[in-house]
Design a protein around this motif. Structure first.
Motif, PDB file in Angstrom:
ATOM      1  N   PRO A 212      38.899  47.315  36.000  1.00 34.06           N
ATOM      2  CA  PRO A 212      37.650  48.070  36.221  1.00 34.06           C
ATOM      3  C   PRO A 212      37.185  48.052  37.679  1.00 34.06           C
ATOM      4  O   PRO A 212      37.609  47.213  38.486  1.00 34.06           O
ATOM      5  CB  PRO A 212      36.641  47.335  35.325  1.00 34.06           C
ATOM      6  N   ASP A 213      36.296  48.958  37.973  1.00 30.74           N
ATOM      7  CA  ASP A 213      35.638  49.057  39.277  1.00 30.74           C
ATOM      8  C   ASP A 213      34.934  47.731  39.605  1.00 30.74           C
ATOM      9  O   ASP A 213      34.203  47.177  38.787  1.00 30.74           O
ATOM     10  CB  ASP A 213      34.620  50.197  39.202  1.00 30.74           C
ATOM     11  N   ARG A 214      35.181  47.217  40.803  1.00 31.63           N
ATOM     12  CA  ARG A 214      34.605  45.940  41.239  1.00 31.63           C
ATOM     13  C   ARG A 214      33.352  46.101  42.095  1.00 31.63           C
ATOM     14  O   ARG A 214      32.803  45.109  42.577  1.00 31.63           O
ATOM     15  CB  ARG A 214      35.654  45.155  42.059  1.00 31.63           C
ATOM     16  N   THR A 215      32.886  47.313  42.330  1.00 40.10           N
ATOM     17  CA  THR A 215      31.818  47.537  43.302  1.00 40.10           C
ATOM     18  C   THR A 215      30.582  46.687  43.020  1.00 40.10           C
ATOM     19  O   THR A 215      30.058  46.014  43.932  1.00 40.10           O
ATOM     20  CB  THR A 215      31.421  49.025  43.342  1.00 40.10           C
ATOM     21  N   GLU A 216      30.112  46.700  41.789  1.00 41.04           N
ATOM     22  CA  GLU A 216      28.896  45.955  41.465  1.00 41.04           C
ATOM     23  C   GLU A 216      29.077  44.463  41.711  1.00 41.04           C
ATOM     24  O   GLU A 216      28.186  43.796  42.259  1.00 41.04           O
ATOM     25  CB  GLU A 216      28.509  46.198  40.004  1.00 41.04           C
ATOM     26  N   ALA A 217      30.226  43.935  41.334  1.00 43.95           N
ATOM     27  CA  ALA A 217      30.481  42.507  41.551  1.00 43.95           C
ATOM     28  C   ALA A 217      30.614  42.188  43.042  1.00 43.95           C
ATOM     29  O   ALA A 217      30.165  41.125  43.501  1.00 43.95           O
ATOM     30  CB  ALA A 217      31.742  42.086  40.806  1.00 43.95           C
ATOM     31  N   LEU A 218      31.215  43.091  43.801  1.00 45.17           N
ATOM     32  CA  LEU A 218      31.328  42.878  45.241  1.00 45.17           C
ATOM     33  C   LEU A 218      29.953  42.808  45.899  1.00 45.17           C
ATOM     34  O   LEU A 218      29.753  42.060  46.865  1.00 45.17           O
ATOM     35  CB  LEU A 218      32.160  43.998  45.875  1.00 45.17           C
ATOM     36  N   CYS A 219      29.007  43.571  45.372  1.00 45.83           N
ATOM     37  CA  CYS A 219      27.651  43.569  45.928  1.00 45.83           C
ATOM     38  C   CYS A 219      26.960  42.215  45.766  1.00 45.83           C
ATOM     39  O   CYS A 219      25.981  41.928  46.468  1.00 45.83           O
ATOM     40  CB  CYS A 219      26.799  44.649  45.261  1.00 45.83           C
ATOM     41  N   ARG A 220      27.468  41.386  44.853  1.00 44.36           N
ATOM     42  CA  ARG A 220      26.851  40.082  44.618  1.00 44.36           C
ATOM     43  C   ARG A 220      27.523  38.957  45.406  1.00 44.36           C
ATOM     44  O   ARG A 220      27.092  37.801  45.322  1.00 44.36           O
ATOM     45  CB  ARG A 220      26.899  39.758  43.117  1.00 44.36           C
ATOM     46  N   LEU A 221      28.550  39.275  46.155  1.00 44.81           N
ATOM     47  CA  LEU A 221      29.232  38.230  46.925  1.00 44.81           C
ATOM     48  C   LEU A 221      28.340  37.730  48.063  1.00 44.81           C
ATOM     49  O   LEU A 221      27.560  38.487  48.642  1.00 44.81           O
ATOM     50  CB  LEU A 221      30.542  38.762  47.503  1.00 44.81           C
ATOM     51  N   ASP A 222      28.507  36.470  48.370  1.00 43.56           N
ATOM     52  CA  ASP A 222      27.775  35.853  49.484  1.00 43.56           C
ATOM     53  C   ASP A 222      28.739  34.964  50.244  1.00 43.56           C
ATOM     54  O   ASP A 222      28.758  33.737  50.071  1.00 43.56           O
ATOM     55  CB  ASP A 222      26.585  35.048  48.957  1.00 43.56           C
ATOM     56  N   LEU A 223      29.588  35.575  51.053  1.00 47.03           N
ATOM     57  CA  LEU A 223      30.532  34.818  51.870  1.00 47.03           C
ATOM     58  C   LEU A 223      30.990  35.692  53.033  1.00 47.03           C
ATOM     59  O   LEU A 223      30.931  36.925  52.955  1.00 47.03           O
ATOM     60  CB  LEU A 223      31.738  34.370  51.048  1.00 47.03           C
ATOM     61  N   PRO A 224      31.403  35.085  54.134  1.00 43.31           N
ATOM     62  CA  PRO A 224      31.874  35.878  55.273  1.00 43.31           C
ATOM     63  C   PRO A 224      33.060  36.747  54.866  1.00 43.31           C
ATOM     64  O   PRO A 224      34.024  36.262  54.267  1.00 43.31           O
ATOM     65  CB  PRO A 224      32.287  34.796  56.283  1.00 43.31           C
ATOM     66  N   THR A 225      32.960  38.028  55.185  1.00 42.87           N
ATOM     67  CA  THR A 225      33.951  38.995  54.717  1.00 42.87           C
ATOM     68  C   THR A 225      34.353  39.943  55.840  1.00 42.87           C
ATOM     69  O   THR A 225      33.505  40.425  56.588  1.00 42.87           O
ATOM     70  CB  THR A 225      33.407  39.803  53.527  1.00 42.87           C
ATOM     71  N   LEU A 226      35.659  40.197  55.914  1.00 38.13           N
ATOM     72  CA  LEU A 226      36.221  41.146  56.873  1.00 38.13           C
ATOM     73  C   LEU A 226      37.047  42.161  56.092  1.00 38.13           C
ATOM     74  O   LEU A 226      37.855  41.791  55.238  1.00 38.13           O
ATOM     75  CB  LEU A 226      37.102  40.409  57.886  1.00 38.13           C
ATOM     76  N   VAL A 227      36.838  43.441  56.378  1.00 34.55           N
ATOM     77  CA  VAL A 227      37.608  44.517  55.759  1.00 34.55           C
ATOM     78  C   VAL A 227      38.378  45.233  56.860  1.00 34.55           C
ATOM     79  O   VAL A 227      37.785  45.664  57.864  1.00 34.55           O
ATOM     80  CB  VAL A 227      36.702  45.504  55.000  1.00 34.55           C
ATOM     81  N   ILE A 228      39.693  45.348  56.683  1.00 30.71           N
ATOM     82  CA  ILE A 228      40.568  45.988  57.671  1.00 30.71           C
ATOM     83  C   ILE A 228      41.291  47.145  56.992  1.00 30.71           C
ATOM     84  O   ILE A 228      41.808  46.994  55.877  1.00 30.71           O
ATOM     85  CB  ILE A 228      41.592  44.979  58.235  1.00 30.71           C
ATOM     86  N   HIS A 229      41.328  48.295  57.659  1.00 35.07           N
ATOM     87  CA  HIS A 229      41.972  49.461  57.040  1.00 35.07           C
ATOM     88  C   HIS A 229      42.520  50.385  58.123  1.00 35.07           C
ATOM     89  O   HIS A 229      41.888  50.586  59.167  1.00 35.07           O
ATOM     90  CB  HIS A 229      40.974  50.235  56.186  1.00 35.07           C
ATOM     91  N   GLY A 230      43.684  50.939  57.870  1.00 32.32           N
ATOM     92  CA  GLY A 230      44.250  51.929  58.773  1.00 32.32           C
ATOM     93  C   GLY A 230      43.635  53.292  58.548  1.00 32.32           C
ATOM     94  O   GLY A 230      43.499  53.748  57.402  1.00 32.32           O
ATOM     95  N   ALA A 231      43.275  53.942  59.623  1.00 27.48           N
ATOM     96  CA  ALA A 231      42.668  55.264  59.509  1.00 27.48           C
ATOM     97  C   ALA A 231      43.656  56.301  58.976  1.00 27.48           C
ATOM     98  O   ALA A 231      43.250  57.329  58.429  1.00 27.48           O
ATOM     99  CB  ALA A 231      42.131  55.710  60.867  1.00 27.48           C
ATOM    100  N   ALA A 232      44.963  56.031  59.131  1.00 29.63           N
ATOM    101  CA  ALA A 232      45.987  56.989  58.701  1.00 29.63           C
ATOM    102  C   ALA A 232      46.663  56.568  57.401  1.00 29.63           C
ATOM    103  O   ALA A 232      47.766  57.037  57.104  1.00 29.63           O
ATOM    104  CB  ALA A 232      47.031  57.147  59.806  1.00 29.63           C
TER     105      ALA A 232
END
Length: 293
Positions: A212-232
């Motif tokens: 399932p979609d994790r968006t709601e659970a991700l909104c409840r996280l409380d920890l240092p987070t880095l998101v890395i993504h290629g534009a292409a």
């Protein structure tokens, strides 16, 4: 492979193959591989670069990949969910006596890393999600060419696997960091010779598609987070990374221009710097938290 021996670690009903790089006294970083990928998908040079920054790097094969447990013939129903793979990762942390780790996942490994943070928060000091997404089907959409490459009938011979890897790299690779076909073939050959299991790949893909979609659970996280993504990125569009960063409170977002669905060597210095900086902040936060407690 590095010179480190492969460890066989029993976690519940599965055995996971793992290797380590660096000083065990340093902060531990757990690298989680993607769909069908093995621990060798995290290049030795990338792991050494992390270790040179004072990090203890643990790589492992997910179930149904590499030298870890393979479940045999595919059942009619999905054999497991991504939460089970997250449970494997958390169990590995326990069995290695690490207590908690800085978890870094790429593609499906990013999804697993997110779930480790969501479902096993005591095991995670920081989260780095690379070329991944939230599970919301409206973000991170793949191109038609990438879908065709991902769902093509499995190759039956070594040569066909290598040919397929070259085609996939043309579709999903990095425009600004092209990899020579000979190198693509060499990497695919190493992976094939170590382990090749298209049925296991199918089970992992089922786990991705049925989680399932994790968006709601991700909104409840409380920890240092880095998101890395290629534009292409053509397999998981950059909107997947943007949505992940938007969901996690305080998350940092690093978008890499000219980068596809991979972490090419040309961006290793930047990526390693950002992961090391995140770890440093998380370690400082943990120290402050212990002192105030």
């Amino acid at each position: 492979m590095t010179s480190e021996d492969v460890q066989r670690v029993r976690v519940g009903a599965v055995e996971l193959a793992a290797t380590t790089t660096g000083d065990p006294a340093d902060p531990p970083v757990l690298l989680v591989a993607g769909l069908g990928a093995q621990l060798i998908s995290w290049d030795d040079g990338f792991c050494r670069a992390l270790a040179d920054r004072g990090l203890y790097v643990v790589r492992f094969d997910n179930r149904d990949a590499g030298l870890s447990t393979h479940l045999g013939e595919s059942p009619a129903e999905p054999a497991y969910a991504l939460s089970d793979l997250a449970g494997d990762a958390a169990g590995l942390v326990d069995e290695l006596g690490l207590g908690s780790v800085h978890v870094v996942g790429a593609s499906m490994g990013g999804m697993i890393a997110q779930l480790v943070a969501i479902e096993h928060p005591d095991r995670v000091r920081s989260l780095t999600s690379i070329m991944s997404t939230t599970g919301d089907p409206t973000v991170g959409e793949a191109s038609q060419a990438a879908i065709a490459a991902l769902t093509a009938p499995p190759a039956l011979t070594r040569e066909a696997v290598l040919d397929g890897a070259v085609v996939a790299n043309r579709i999903m690779g990095s425009p600004d960091h092209p990899m020579a076909a000979d190198e693509v073939r060499a990497r695919a050959g190493r992976a094939f010779d170590r382990a090749y299991d298209p049925v296991g790949f199918g089970r992992q893909l089922q786990a991705c598609l049925t989680t399932p979609d994790r968006t709601e659970a991700l909104c409840r996280l409380d920890l240092p987070t880095l998101v890395i993504h290629g534009a292409a990125d053509t397999l998981i569009g950059v909107s997947g990374g943007r949505a992940t960063a938007a969901a996690v409170p305080g998350a940092e977002l690093l978008v890499l221009d000219g980068v596809g669905h991979e972490v090419p060597e040309g961006v290793w210095p930047l990526v390693v710097d950002r992961i090391a900086a995140l770890v440093a902040r998380a370690e400082e936060r943990s120290t402050v938290g212990r002192a105030s407690g």
